[in-house]
Design a protein around this motif. Structure first.
Motif, PDB file in Angstrom:
ATOM      1  N   ILE A  98       0.837  -1.201   0.000  1.00 55.77           N
ATOM      2  CA  ILE A  98       0.000   0.000   0.000  1.00 55.77           C
ATOM      3  C   ILE A  98       0.872   1.253   0.000  1.00 55.77           C
ATOM      4  O   ILE A  98       0.614   2.213  -0.743  1.00 55.77           O
ATOM      5  N   THR A  99       1.920   1.240   0.814  1.00 56.43           N
ATOM      6  CA  THR A  99       2.829   2.381   0.869  1.00 56.43           C
ATOM      7  C   THR A  99       3.517   2.589  -0.475  1.00 56.43           C
ATOM      8  O   THR A  99       3.607   3.715  -0.972  1.00 56.43           O
ATOM      9  N   THR A 100       3.974   1.516  -1.067  1.00 59.74           N
ATOM     10  CA  THR A 100       4.660   1.609  -2.355  1.00 59.74           C
ATOM     11  C   THR A 100       3.721   2.103  -3.452  1.00 59.74           C
ATOM     12  O   THR A 100       4.082   2.985  -4.240  1.00 59.74           O
ATOM     13  N   ALA A 101       2.517   1.567  -3.503  1.00 60.38           N
ATOM     14  CA  ALA A 101       1.556   1.976  -4.527  1.00 60.38           C
ATOM     15  C   ALA A 101       1.165   3.437  -4.369  1.00 60.38           C
ATOM     16  O   ALA A 101       1.077   4.175  -5.366  1.00 60.38           O
ATOM     17  N   SER A 102       0.934   3.880  -3.146  1.00 58.02           N
ATOM     18  CA  SER A 102       0.562   5.283  -2.953  1.00 58.02           C
ATOM     19  C   SER A 102       1.730   6.212  -3.278  1.00 58.02           C
ATOM     20  O   SER A 102       1.528   7.299  -3.820  1.00 58.02           O
ATOM     21  N   PHE A 103       2.942   5.790  -2.999  1.00 60.22           N
ATOM     22  CA  PHE A 103       4.101   6.619  -3.322  1.00 60.22           C
ATOM     23  C   PHE A 103       4.305   6.720  -4.836  1.00 60.22           C
ATOM     24  O   PHE A 103       4.592   7.799  -5.361  1.00 60.22           O
ATOM     25  N   ILE A 104       4.159   5.616  -5.541  1.00 61.71           N
ATOM     26  CA  ILE A 104       4.298   5.641  -7.000  1.00 61.71           C
ATOM     27  C   ILE A 104       3.198   6.492  -7.626  1.00 61.71           C
ATOM     28  O   ILE A 104       3.450   7.286  -8.540  1.00 61.71           O
ATOM     29  N   ALA A 105       1.963   6.348  -7.127  1.00 53.55           N
ATOM     30  CA  ALA A 105       0.856   7.165  -7.635  1.00 53.55           C
ATOM     31  C   ALA A 105       1.103   8.646  -7.355  1.00 53.55           C
ATOM     32  O   ALA A 105       0.800   9.500  -8.198  1.00 53.55           O
ATOM     33  N   ALA A 106       1.672   8.958  -6.195  1.00 55.31           N
ATOM     34  CA  ALA A 106       2.002  10.355  -5.882  1.00 55.31           C
ATOM     35  C   ALA A 106       3.050  10.884  -6.845  1.00 55.31           C
ATOM     36  O   ALA A 106       2.953  12.023  -7.322  1.00 55.31           O
ATOM     37  N   GLY A 107       4.050  10.074  -7.151  1.00 49.94           N
ATOM     38  CA  GLY A 107       5.072  10.486  -8.113  1.00 49.94           C
ATOM     39  C   GLY A 107       4.502  10.766  -9.488  1.00 49.94           C
ATOM     40  O   GLY A 107       4.880  11.734 -10.150  1.00 49.94           O
ATOM     41  N   ILE A 108       3.572   9.939  -9.922  1.00 47.01           N
ATOM     42  CA  ILE A 108       2.919  10.152 -11.219  1.00 47.01           C
ATOM     43  C   ILE A 108       2.119  11.445 -11.196  1.00 47.01           C
ATOM     44  O   ILE A 108       2.172  12.244 -12.138  1.00 47.01           O
ATOM     45  N   CYS A 109       1.377  11.684 -10.116  1.00 49.69           N
ATOM     46  CA  CYS A 109       0.592  12.919  -9.995  1.00 49.69           C
ATOM     47  C   CYS A 109       1.495  14.151 -10.001  1.00 49.69           C
ATOM     48  O   CYS A 109       1.185  15.152 -10.652  1.00 49.69           O
ATOM     49  N   PHE A 110       2.617  14.094  -9.283  1.00 44.65           N
ATOM     50  CA  PHE A 110       3.543  15.230  -9.265  1.00 44.65           C
ATOM     51  C   PHE A 110       4.157  15.458 -10.643  1.00 44.65           C
ATOM     52  O   PHE A 110       4.348  16.605 -11.056  1.00 44.65           O
ATOM     53  N   ASN A 111       4.473  14.388 -11.362  1.00 48.36           N
ATOM     54  CA  ASN A 111       5.011  14.547 -12.714  1.00 48.36           C
ATOM     55  C   ASN A 111       4.001  15.201 -13.637  1.00 48.36           C
ATOM     56  O   ASN A 111       4.359  16.066 -14.434  1.00 48.36           O
ATOM     57  N   ILE A 112       2.739  14.807 -13.544  1.00 47.45           N
ATOM     58  CA  ILE A 112       1.696  15.414 -14.373  1.00 47.45           C
ATOM     59  C   ILE A 112       1.502  16.879 -13.984  1.00 47.45           C
ATOM     60  O   ILE A 112       1.365  17.752 -14.847  1.00 47.45           O
TER      61      ILE A 112
END
Length: 141
Positions: A98-112
């Motif tokens: 869960i931590t890894t998935a939320s961190f990766i999703a946060a990275g994608i959101c910040f990149n966008i």
């Protein structure tokens, strides 16, 4: 003579103790320095401040990063330090994915959210910031 791949008992008695790597080494120093340079030269905090209220992607990424950091602090501070559970990933196996998935999703959101500012440099800049923070945290603990 023992078969290939087997150790004799005398060779196992002479084991060398490996010294742990120092916390501050060339690798961690490089990432920390690179993160500082990136922060300074691209006006990182000014850019974040200007884009904080204008982008829903940035707010979504911030929320996901907060979830990821909250779970990480729960694991480190509460489970490991306070409760003494050293292998919390065995007792609570869902926390790490869960931590890894939320961190990766946060990275994608910040990149966008920040793509219009730095274009194709955005993933490189954010990765440099991430590595600098990770290496700095390793110095603390």
């Amino acid at each position: 003579m023992p078969p290939f791949g087997y150790k004799t008992e005398t060779s196992g008695a002479v084991e060398k103790k490996e010294k742990p790597l120092p916390r501050l080494n060339i690798h961690s120093g490089f990432w920390i320095l690179a993160s500082i340079v990136v922060t300074y030269y691209v006006d990182f905090f000014k850019t974040l401040k200007e884009n904080f209220h204008t982008s829903s992607w940035f707010l979504c990424g911030s929320a996901l990063l907060l979830v990821s950091l909250s779970i990480a602090f729960y694991c480190i501070v509460y489970l490991e330090w306070y409760c003494g559970i050293g292998e919390y990933d065995v007792k609570y196996p869902a926390l790490i994915p869960i931590t890894t998935a939320s961190f990766i999703a946060a990275g994608i959101c910040f990149n966008i959210a920040l793509w219009h500012v730095w274009s194709f440099f955005t993933p490189l800049l954010l990765f440099t910031q991430f590595m600098g923070v990770v290496m700095f945290i390793t110095l603390l603990g």
